[in-house]
Design a protein around this motif. Sequence first.
Motif, PDB file in Angstrom:
ATOM      1  N   THR A  92      26.743-123.295  10.002  1.00  0.00           N
ATOM      2  CA  THR A  92      25.482-123.844  10.193  1.00  0.00           C
ATOM      3  C   THR A  92      24.900-124.629   9.188  1.00  0.00           C
ATOM      4  OG1 THR A  92      25.047-122.445  11.966  1.00  0.00           O
ATOM      5  CG2 THR A  92      23.028-123.719  11.442  1.00  0.00           C
ATOM      6  N   VAL A  96      24.051-128.529   8.285  1.00  0.00           N
ATOM      7  CA  VAL A  96      22.649-129.148   8.189  1.00  0.00           C
ATOM      8  C   VAL A  96      22.484-129.940   6.778  1.00  0.00           C
ATOM      9  CG1 VAL A  96      20.166-128.260   7.591  1.00  0.00           C
ATOM     10  CG2 VAL A  96      21.495-127.361   9.644  1.00  0.00           C
ATOM     11  N   SER A  99      24.098-133.276   7.330  1.00  0.00           N
ATOM     12  CA  SER A  99      23.563-134.288   8.422  1.00  0.00           C
ATOM     13  C   SER A  99      21.984-134.619   8.204  1.00  0.00           C
ATOM     14  CB  SER A  99      23.758-133.493   9.811  1.00  0.00           C
ATOM     15  OG  SER A  99      22.942-132.470   9.863  1.00  0.00           O
ATOM     16  N   VAL A 100      21.288-133.687   7.773  1.00  0.00           N
ATOM     17  CA  VAL A 100      19.625-134.091   7.621  1.00  0.00           C
ATOM     18  C   VAL A 100      19.404-134.946   6.562  1.00  0.00           C
ATOM     19  CG1 VAL A 100      17.589-132.728   7.177  1.00  0.00           C
ATOM     20  CG2 VAL A 100      19.206-131.547   8.839  1.00  0.00           C
ATOM     21  N   ALA A 180      29.106-133.721  11.518  1.00  0.00           N
ATOM     22  CA  ALA A 180      27.985-134.339  10.903  1.00  0.00           C
ATOM     23  C   ALA A 180      27.694-135.584  11.012  1.00  0.00           C
ATOM     24  CB  ALA A 180      27.748-133.778   9.576  1.00  0.00           C
ATOM     25  N   THR A 183      27.196-136.992  14.367  1.00  0.00           N
ATOM     26  CA  THR A 183      25.806-136.569  14.708  1.00  0.00           C
ATOM     27  C   THR A 183      24.915-137.617  14.035  1.00  0.00           C
ATOM     28  OG1 THR A 183      26.288-134.229  14.936  1.00  0.00           O
ATOM     29  CG2 THR A 183      23.964-134.820  14.634  1.00  0.00           C
ATOM     30  N   GLN A 240      14.317-132.721  12.487  1.00  0.00           N
ATOM     31  CA  GLN A 240      15.668-132.678  12.219  1.00  0.00           C
ATOM     32  C   GLN A 240      16.242-131.346  11.492  1.00  0.00           C
ATOM     33  OE1 GLN A 240      17.839-134.965  13.235  1.00  0.00           O
ATOM     34  NE2 GLN A 240      16.241-136.318  14.086  1.00  0.00           N
ATOM     35  N   GLN A 244      19.063-129.835  13.932  1.00  0.00           N
ATOM     36  CA  GLN A 244      20.539-129.733  13.521  1.00  0.00           C
ATOM     37  C   GLN A 244      20.905-128.037  13.218  1.00  0.00           C
ATOM     38  OE1 GLN A 244      21.876-132.075  13.998  1.00  0.00           O
ATOM     39  NE2 GLN A 244      19.946-132.958  14.320  1.00  0.00           N
ATOM     40  N   VAL A 247      22.659-126.687  16.399  1.00  0.00           N
ATOM     41  CA  VAL A 247      23.658-127.368  16.524  1.00  0.00           C
ATOM     42  C   VAL A 247      24.772-126.534  17.780  1.00  0.00           C
ATOM     43  CG1 VAL A 247      25.053-126.938  14.464  1.00  0.00           C
ATOM     44  CG2 VAL A 247      25.876-128.741  15.931  1.00  0.00           C
ATOM     45  N   THR A 265      29.093-122.056  14.339  1.00  0.00           N
ATOM     46  CA  THR A 265      27.539-122.073  14.206  1.00  0.00           C
ATOM     47  C   THR A 265      26.680-121.150  14.929  1.00  0.00           C
ATOM     48  OG1 THR A 265      27.127-123.646  16.061  1.00  0.00           O
ATOM     49  CG2 THR A 265      27.776-124.739  14.112  1.00  0.00           C
TER      50      THR A 265
END
Length: 310
Positions: A92, A96, A99-100, A180, A183, A240, A244, A247, A265
Amino acid sequence: MGIAERITGGETAANSKTIMGFRKETIEGALWSLPYLAVFTVFLVWPAVRGLYMSLHTYPNKFDLTQTEWVGLQNYVELFQDPVFYNAMEGTLLFVAVSVPALVLLGLVMALGVNRDVAGKRTLRAIYFSPYVLTVAVVALVWGQVYSQSYGLINYYLGFVMENPPGWLTSSDLVMASLAFMTVWWLVGFNFVIFLAARQSIPERLYEAARLDGATGWRAFKDITLPQMRNSVVFVVMVQFILQFQVFAQPYIMTQGGPSDSSDTLVYYLYRSAFSQQQFGYGAAMGYVLVAILILIAIVNFKVIGDSND
């Protein structure tokens, strides 16, 4: 009746009317709030209380949830001793971390770019936002085909420059980054709209004054754009991080946590524990740990991002 008595009596009557008016407004406000309070209680308060109760119990009979056994904090103790939980936490955090920042930075760049006088900017706005209207199931199924190692669109073009294109969803090193990236493509339109609205709300006279002082480009962005968009940036980053960190659908649909649990995750592990393995108390405990993590993340984000812009 004397003047003083008449004045006192008038004040008392006025106070009584004020109190009656206040009580009437209070009662009316309470009545208007009852539907929301009912929904809030049924769909938020009661599930939260019930979930806390479940996290302190085990369910010996998987088919009868009325049979419970009090275990106190045992589910939480086992959770923090579970290596699968830490593996899901690591997955996870990796998701994050990839992606974030991409969602925030790319959304900001897209908004600032479209805000300029460029040809076809209305079309660009529609293109940028359109993926966001799709459901996660549709996005996952489409990108599952795009990522296919044998006939996927990406590997088709990579085949012209390399002999063995990678398996994006079958490689432990690439799978989380691939999820990611998908996403980001799907959700960046939401951030784009928020940032574009924030940028368009900045008065242009600030930039005109900055140009007169010789502040253009990066300096205007740093001294005007970012401070003026502070609240939007804080909002987007917090949203976000929270989204995320939860997820679930992407690994559930595309990889089932594989290969070798490398795309596992927290929420997907919670789902497996509670619904596949029917460890309802254990899953509820994991849910409360996740809530605590999200609250901590929100506080840290607000302190770091908010205080840095003071």
